[in-house]
Enzyme design. Sequence first.
Site, PDB file in Angstrom:
ATOM      1  N   LYS A 150       0.884  -1.404   0.668  1.00  0.00           N
ATOM      2  CA  LYS A 150      -0.281   0.175   0.058  1.00  0.00           C
ATOM      3  C   LYS A 150       0.621   1.025  -0.053  1.00  0.00           C
ATOM      4  O   LYS A 150       0.413   2.212  -0.040  1.00  0.00           O
ATOM      5  CB  LYS A 150      -0.941  -0.187   1.569  1.00  0.00           C
ATOM      6  CG  LYS A 150      -0.159   0.096   2.179  1.00  0.00           C
ATOM      7  CD  LYS A 150      -1.245   0.096   3.917  1.00  0.00           C
ATOM      8  CE  LYS A 150      -0.908   0.243   4.739  1.00  0.00           C
ATOM      9  NZ  LYS A 150       0.672   1.364   4.812  1.00  0.00           N
ATOM     10  N   ASP A 151       1.779   0.914   0.090  1.00  0.00           N
ATOM     11  CA  ASP A 151       2.601   2.661   0.391  1.00  0.00           C
ATOM     12  C   ASP A 151       3.717   2.422  -0.979  1.00  0.00           C
ATOM     13  O   ASP A 151       4.920   2.760  -1.204  1.00  0.00           O
ATOM     14  CB  ASP A 151       3.676   2.304   1.745  1.00  0.00           C
ATOM     15  CG  ASP A 151       3.691   2.398   3.013  1.00  0.00           C
ATOM     16  OD1 ASP A 151       2.670   2.322   3.932  1.00  0.00           O
ATOM     17  OD2 ASP A 151       4.036   2.071   4.333  1.00  0.00           O
ATOM     18  N   ARG A 177      -8.145   8.345   3.437  1.00  0.00           N
ATOM     19  CA  ARG A 177      -9.553   7.742   2.532  1.00  0.00           C
ATOM     20  C   ARG A 177     -10.822   6.464   3.924  1.00  0.00           C
ATOM     21  O   ARG A 177     -11.685   7.038   3.432  1.00  0.00           O
ATOM     22  CB  ARG A 177      -8.769   5.823   1.996  1.00  0.00           C
ATOM     23  CG  ARG A 177      -9.452   4.491   1.923  1.00  0.00           C
ATOM     24  CD  ARG A 177      -8.832   3.760   1.832  1.00  0.00           C
ATOM     25  NE  ARG A 177      -7.828   3.446   3.044  1.00  0.00           N
ATOM     26  CZ  ARG A 177      -7.718   2.054   3.385  1.00  0.00           C
ATOM     27  NH1 ARG A 177      -9.040   2.096   4.188  1.00  0.00           N
ATOM     28  NH2 ARG A 177      -6.636   2.515   5.140  1.00  0.00           N
ATOM     29  N   ARG A 178      -9.658   6.384   5.284  1.00  0.00           N
ATOM     30  CA  ARG A 178     -10.507   6.032   6.458  1.00  0.00           C
ATOM     31  C   ARG A 178     -11.222   7.357   7.181  1.00  0.00           C
ATOM     32  O   ARG A 178     -12.376   6.982   7.185  1.00  0.00           O
ATOM     33  CB  ARG A 178      -9.717   5.754   7.234  1.00  0.00           C
ATOM     34  CG  ARG A 178      -8.795   4.349   7.268  1.00  0.00           C
ATOM     35  CD  ARG A 178      -7.932   4.471   7.999  1.00  0.00           C
ATOM     36  NE  ARG A 178      -7.581   2.328   8.013  1.00  0.00           N
ATOM     37  CZ  ARG A 178      -6.366   2.109   8.191  1.00  0.00           C
ATOM     38  NH1 ARG A 178      -5.635   3.123   8.911  1.00  0.00           N
ATOM     39  NH2 ARG A 178      -5.854   1.320   8.436  1.00  0.00           N
ATOM     40  N   ARG A 196      -0.070  10.258  13.402  1.00  0.00           N
ATOM     41  CA  ARG A 196       0.548   9.519  12.405  1.00  0.00           C
ATOM     42  C   ARG A 196       1.125   8.733  13.934  1.00  0.00           C
ATOM     43  O   ARG A 196       1.065   9.333  14.390  1.00  0.00           O
ATOM     44  CB  ARG A 196       1.733  10.427  11.672  1.00  0.00           C
ATOM     45  CG  ARG A 196       0.763  11.099  10.555  1.00  0.00           C
ATOM     46  CD  ARG A 196       1.246  11.865   9.486  1.00  0.00           C
ATOM     47  NE  ARG A 196       2.437  10.708   9.696  1.00  0.00           N
ATOM     48  CZ  ARG A 196       4.116  10.950   9.295  1.00  0.00           C
ATOM     49  NH1 ARG A 196       4.396  12.240   8.695  1.00  0.00           N
ATOM     50  NH2 ARG A 196       4.736  10.033   8.380  1.00  0.00           N
ATOM     51  N   ARG A 202       0.267   4.854  17.427  1.00  0.00           N
ATOM     52  CA  ARG A 202      -0.861   4.853  17.860  1.00  0.00           C
ATOM     53  C   ARG A 202      -1.781   4.432  18.973  1.00  0.00           C
ATOM     54  O   ARG A 202      -2.689   5.431  19.602  1.00  0.00           O
ATOM     55  CB  ARG A 202      -1.269   4.841  16.508  1.00  0.00           C
ATOM     56  CG  ARG A 202      -1.017   5.753  15.691  1.00  0.00           C
ATOM     57  CD  ARG A 202      -2.086   5.454  14.362  1.00  0.00           C
ATOM     58  NE  ARG A 202      -1.123   4.646  13.175  1.00  0.00           N
ATOM     59  CZ  ARG A 202      -1.063   3.518  11.880  1.00  0.00           C
ATOM     60  NH1 ARG A 202      -1.889   4.115  11.730  1.00  0.00           N
ATOM     61  NH2 ARG A 202       0.058   2.851  11.716  1.00  0.00           N
ATOM     62  N   CYS A 289      -2.062  11.001  -1.897  1.00  0.00           N
ATOM     63  CA  CYS A 289      -2.363  10.607  -0.325  1.00  0.00           C
ATOM     64  C   CYS A 289      -3.138  11.745  -0.513  1.00  0.00           C
ATOM     65  O   CYS A 289      -3.818  11.609   0.682  1.00  0.00           O
ATOM     66  CB  CYS A 289      -0.995  11.097   0.774  1.00  0.00           C
ATOM     67  SG  CYS A 289      -0.026   9.405   0.541  1.00  0.00           S
TER      68      CYS A 289
END
Length: 355
Positions: A150-151, A177-178, A196, A202, A289
């Site tokens: 995904k990165d 997206r979230r 982040r 987190r 992004c």
Amino acid sequence: METLSSLCTSQALMSRSSSPAIFCTSGSVSFTGFSLKTQAFPKKKQTLRFVRASVAVEQQTQEAKVALIRIGTRGSPLALAQAHETRDKLMALHSDLAEEGAIQIVIIKTTGDKIQSQPLADIGGKGLFTKEIDEALINGDIDIAVHSMKDVPTYLPEKTILPYLPAGSIIGTASLRRKSQILHRYPSLSVEENFRGNVQTRLRKLNEGVVKATLLALAGLKRLNMTENVTSILPIDDMLPAVAQGAIGIACRSNDDKMVNYLASLNHEETRLAVVCERAFLETLDGSCRTPIAGYARKDENGDCIFKGLVASPDGTRVLETSRKGPYAFDDMIAMGKDAGQELLSRSGPGFFDR
């Protein structure tokens, strides 16, 4: 799939969490075993400049002389877990790699790791987690590079859980997206965008009360043996995952046949094809992004490919979705991804992502 930990959600592509997909690009860096054909993903012309001095590599000189394979990776716990998984699978499949010291793990600090105070979109996007690693690969400092797919740039809850959060509750996520999907379904909630850090960071912020909930990838929590933090799993229909979420991509130099052969033994074909489809969708949309885009391809009970794609405005006021079904085969799945992307491009219109 996303999961909500008692204050934490995470997202999982369950079929991808156990077996890494190995990917292949053309040019100087190859995502091997993935066998991405360059004609499937036409790239924009670009000049690549690689600066050796920008790579922070932690390694032991003596080991580097004897290691048959040097694996490059970020230093986060999840990145290291994925690198160790790659090492262990290679050792199990190749007797010449089973000896002590045959495989060395090289930790490389990326720009995305160094700059934690700003949103990714403001400092260059998701490629910041792969750039220095790919530079080290091209410079010959490492032999293969392990990435979370995904990165990698394309160029080169139970649904009933969240409503119980009080109106105004703050959800922590750095993902547009979230954020957009959460706000679309639950507009009474708020989102802390610059949430982040690695998984442990987190979760620490969550426990300190900085936010009421956060979203994490279930695949990552499984690799870290941290699933005890999950309180709810959000179904795919409620929180469509990022393109290539949960897939591991391993890169090598395109002219390194030895590494290509080693990595081919790790390839998980079903995941490879799913990611091909999703990335075709993302590339058609020219996603970054700054653009809330989600896509998920899977094999159904009849062996066909089911693809779901989504684009959203950053504030969650508009969400456009589409789906495709067809043969679970390379060319067909690329076509499905591109066609779905073209549909959402035409439906969204100019300025859609500016809201």
